[in-house]
Design a protein around this motif. Sequence first.
Motif, mmCIF file in Angstrom:
data_model
loop_
_atom_site.group_PDB
_atom_site.id
_atom_site.type_symbol
_atom_site.label_atom_id
_atom_site.label_comp_id
_atom_site.label_asym_id
_atom_site.label_seq_id
_atom_site.Cartn_x
_atom_site.Cartn_y
_atom_site.Cartn_z
ATOM 1 N N PRO A 91 27.239 -33.326 -4.234
ATOM 2 C CA PRO A 91 27.051 -31.887 -4.540
ATOM 3 C C PRO A 91 27.084 -31.609 -6.031
ATOM 4 O O PRO A 91 26.288 -30.810 -6.547
ATOM 5 N N PHE A 92 27.992 -32.275 -6.737
ATOM 6 C CA PHE A 92 28.116 -32.067 -8.180
ATOM 7 C C PHE A 92 26.884 -32.591 -8.913
ATOM 8 O O PHE A 92 26.414 -31.973 -9.879
ATOM 9 N N GLN A 93 26.357 -33.728 -8.458
ATOM 10 C CA GLN A 93 25.202 -34.314 -9.139
ATOM 11 C C GLN A 93 23.950 -33.466 -8.949
ATOM 12 O O GLN A 93 23.170 -33.284 -9.889
ATOM 13 N N LEU A 94 23.751 -32.911 -7.752
ATOM 14 C CA LEU A 94 22.580 -32.067 -7.530
ATOM 15 C C LEU A 94 22.675 -30.764 -8.311
ATOM 16 O O LEU A 94 21.682 -30.287 -8.872
ATOM 17 N N VAL A 95 23.871 -30.166 -8.368
ATOM 18 C CA VAL A 95 24.052 -28.959 -9.180
ATOM 19 C C VAL A 95 23.816 -29.277 -10.651
ATOM 20 O O VAL A 95 23.185 -28.489 -11.381
ATOM 21 N N ALA A 96 24.294 -30.437 -11.108
ATOM 22 C CA ALA A 96 24.068 -30.843 -12.496
ATOM 23 C C ALA A 96 22.586 -31.045 -12.782
ATOM 24 O O ALA A 96 22.096 -30.693 -13.864
ATOM 25 N N MET A 97 21.864 -31.618 -11.818
ATOM 26 C CA MET A 97 20.414 -31.798 -11.984
ATOM 27 C C MET A 97 19.713 -30.448 -12.136
ATOM 28 O O MET A 97 18.800 -30.291 -12.959
ATOM 29 N N VAL A 98 20.137 -29.453 -11.368
ATOM 30 C CA VAL A 98 19.562 -28.110 -11.473
ATOM 31 C C VAL A 98 19.849 -27.522 -12.851
ATOM 32 O O VAL A 98 18.955 -26.986 -13.519
ATOM 33 N N CYS A 99 21.100 -27.612 -13.289
ATOM 34 C CA CYS A 99 21.470 -27.050 -14.599
ATOM 35 C C CYS A 99 20.752 -27.768 -15.733
ATOM 36 O O CYS A 99 20.357 -27.141 -16.727
ATOM 37 N N THR A 154 16.427 -29.263 -25.025
ATOM 38 C CA THR A 154 16.509 -30.626 -24.502
ATOM 39 C C THR A 154 17.648 -31.430 -25.110
ATOM 40 O O THR A 154 18.038 -32.458 -24.550
ATOM 41 N N TRP A 155 18.172 -30.982 -26.234
ATOM 42 C CA TRP A 155 19.228 -31.744 -26.892
ATOM 43 C C TRP A 155 20.580 -31.561 -26.207
ATOM 44 O O TRP A 155 21.384 -32.511 -26.161
ATOM 45 N N THR A 156 20.843 -30.381 -25.688
ATOM 46 C CA THR A 156 22.115 -30.174 -24.976
ATOM 47 C C THR A 156 22.242 -31.087 -23.759
ATOM 48 O O THR A 156 23.272 -31.752 -23.593
ATOM 49 N N PRO A 157 21.228 -31.167 -22.875
ATOM 50 C CA PRO A 157 21.334 -32.124 -21.764
ATOM 51 C C PRO A 157 21.509 -33.566 -22.220
ATOM 52 O O PRO A 157 22.240 -34.344 -21.581
ATOM 53 N N VAL A 202 32.486 -34.663 -14.405
ATOM 54 C CA VAL A 202 32.511 -34.121 -15.770
ATOM 55 C C VAL A 202 31.113 -33.675 -16.185
ATOM 56 O O VAL A 202 30.939 -32.609 -16.806
ATOM 57 N N TYR A 203 30.118 -34.472 -15.829
ATOM 58 C CA TYR A 203 28.723 -34.163 -16.149
ATOM 59 C C TYR A 203 28.318 -32.809 -15.570
ATOM 60 O O TYR A 203 27.703 -31.978 -16.264
ATOM 61 N N GLN A 204 28.689 -32.564 -14.321
ATOM 62 C CA GLN A 204 28.348 -31.286 -13.679
ATOM 63 C C GLN A 204 29.040 -30.121 -14.368
ATOM 64 O O GLN A 204 28.435 -29.072 -14.614
ATOM 65 N N ALA A 205 30.328 -30.276 -14.699
ATOM 66 C CA ALA A 205 31.066 -29.192 -15.343
ATOM 67 C C ALA A 205 30.442 -28.833 -16.691
ATOM 68 O O ALA A 205 30.279 -27.648 -17.022
ATOM 69 N N LEU A 206 30.078 -29.832 -17.476
ATOM 70 C CA LEU A 206 29.484 -29.573 -18.787
ATOM 71 C C LEU A 206 28.103 -28.939 -18.669
ATOM 72 O O LEU A 206 27.742 -28.066 -19.472
ATOM 73 N N GLN A 207 27.312 -29.358 -17.675
ATOM 74 C CA GLN A 207 25.986 -28.768 -17.480
ATOM 75 C C GLN A 207 26.100 -27.297 -17.077
ATOM 76 O O GLN A 207 25.330 -26.451 -17.549
ATOM 77 N N VAL A 208 27.041 -26.975 -16.204
ATOM 78 C CA VAL A 208 27.234 -25.575 -15.795
ATOM 79 C C VAL A 208 27.672 -24.735 -16.984
ATOM 80 O O VAL A 208 27.209 -23.599 -17.177
ATOM 81 N N MET A 209 28.570 -25.270 -17.804
ATOM 82 C CA MET A 209 29.017 -24.543 -18.996
ATOM 83 C C MET A 209 27.852 -24.294 -19.952
ATOM 84 O O MET A 209 27.768 -23.228 -20.581
ATOM 85 N N ARG A 237 26.563 -20.605 -21.205
ATOM 86 C CA ARG A 237 26.411 -20.196 -22.608
ATOM 87 C C ARG A 237 25.044 -19.589 -22.873
ATOM 88 O O ARG A 237 24.885 -18.783 -23.795
ATOM 89 N N LYS A 238 24.054 -19.957 -22.083
ATOM 90 C CA LYS A 238 22.717 -19.373 -22.215
ATOM 91 C C LYS A 238 22.616 -18.033 -21.488
ATOM 92 O O LYS A 238 21.537 -17.427 -21.466
ATOM 93 N N ASP A 239 23.704 -17.602 -20.880
ATOM 94 C CA ASP A 239 23.759 -16.326 -20.155
ATOM 95 C C ASP A 239 22.764 -16.308 -18.991
ATOM 96 O O ASP A 239 22.173 -15.275 -18.671
ATOM 97 N N LEU A 240 22.589 -17.468 -18.342
ATOM 98 C CA LEU A 240 21.681 -17.555 -17.202
ATOM 99 C C LEU A 240 22.409 -17.888 -15.904
ATOM 100 O O LEU A 240 21.771 -18.024 -14.864
ATOM 101 N N LEU A 241 23.724 -18.022 -15.975
ATOM 102 C CA LEU A 241 24.502 -18.344 -14.779
ATOM 103 C C LEU A 241 24.881 -17.060 -14.052
ATOM 104 O O LEU A 241 25.415 -16.131 -14.663
#
Length: 562
Positions: free
Chosen positions: A250-258, A268-271, A310-317, A321-325
Amino acid sequence: MSVSSQTQSYIYTRKGSVKQITESSLYHTTRLAYRTSRWQTQGTALFYPVPSQARSAKDVSEILSVGRLSGVSSRKRLLLARKPWDSIHESRSTTVCTASVGVDNDKVAKEHNVVNVIRFALPVLGVYICSPLMSLVDTAFVGATSSVELAALSPGTILCDMSLFLFTFLTAATTGLVARAMAKAPSRESKAEAVNTVHVCIFTGLACGLLLTGILEFWNLPLLKLLGLKDTAVLNAAATYVRIRGYAMPFQLVAMVCNSVSIGVRDTWTPLRITVLSSVLNLLGDFVLCSKSELGIVGAAWATTASLWVYQALQVMAVQRKDLLPPLGTLFTLPHQSQIAPLLSYVGPLSFVVFTRVLGFSLMSASASALGTAALGAHQIAFSLFMFFAVFGECLSQTAQTLIPSLVIARSTLQARKLVNLLCKMGIALGATIGAFSSALLIGAPTIFTTDKMIISELAGASMPLFLALTVTSVNIAMDGVMVAQRSFKYIVFTTTVTLSVQVGFLYLGNHYFTLGILGIWGAMLARLIVYAGIIMVKLTSDSLLGPTTSWHSTEEVTRGR
């Protein structure tokens, strides 16, 4: 300064109020419905050349300032117009003005030149190659502790990665939908559309991830047996690895979306930074759990799973920050059917494409198995190289899905075609480079993969088809991105069906009539890729996908005012 045709559209009511209409709603919608506080009008948008009729500049300026044409009856409720005006056409129900406004093509060309496209694509490439590189690191750590666990790692990794591969429609849909929303004129509506896309895709990713977790938890043994595992020790070790990796799905798929959201807004640099950080954590986890604690494949599984959390948490953050969540209170609520509809347009076609490609790979493996152990071993080595390097082309696909929508919405058709040509050339260059490197490994250094002389002799027959296949694949993946960006799903499904039939036909001929061995297997794959490229190129060179390159004026005629 070179100029192309682009337009800005406005509604003028009889009270003089102004409402801007987005370009995409005019271009992609045939039935229009626009509301004001007092009335509603419906009609059909028409696009066609107009005769060069023109009124005086005085009349035109009055349109802009007053909102109605001088001398036009106040019974006119709607005036759909463009500025500056080239022509004006009146009918009993509507007054329509049309014009082309200059767009600085030099500026657009500068934004989409080779250097800037490479700057965009390189971080995406880094994101895609980190995962297979970390799989190699896992292999090194596990292989240092146990040969049985090393044998179990390969099928376990394949099962986890192929499970995620089935949901690649999520990344394509997220990138495409977010890029289209952000390509429109900045407004509250476009921002809401992007946030809604993020909500739907995160919810879908979470639901699919939980489903995968359940499947990998309770059905890991049957699935691994389908991959041909028979040894009990290897099977149990692989099942343990798959079960632990399942906790991260679940975390990996959410991270892929983010990750796709960030790419969709051209960040592209943030990912890449997040991916590199999680890879370093995975490396440290492997060192501690595999080398120091000697947990072997279990330690590798937990190191990968923890790094993905950790990867998922950072991608969601990063998305926050882009105000899209979306707000957390609504993030886990079931989206409305109308909200899910844009995503569903991607699900069916892209899932079918994934299915046909997996079927084609399975047929290749089955054909290699029928040729004996040596041919199967050679095929597995060639196929592993193909899958590893084919991922490199995904950076061009993501580039196309992100950049093409804004050019098409802005009617910069010429620049869109130039970008497509540039991506084709970059695909050829990239594919030829990785293809040459792969073939050189098979011919010059086959002992890296095996010391079996029979397998090495078989590898020589796969070197040239592998080189050509990787060259064509990189171009095809880039063109896939263009087709997905334009939502030409029916054409993609048609092309995939035709090319699968071509591959099956060539496999049958190679196995039953010409006995070409591994050369016939990879020759069939190459035939499929070449036919796919040819059919896609026919579509890309037609005006039906990106539109004509000639400059023209267009009108939108809105009728039946109430």
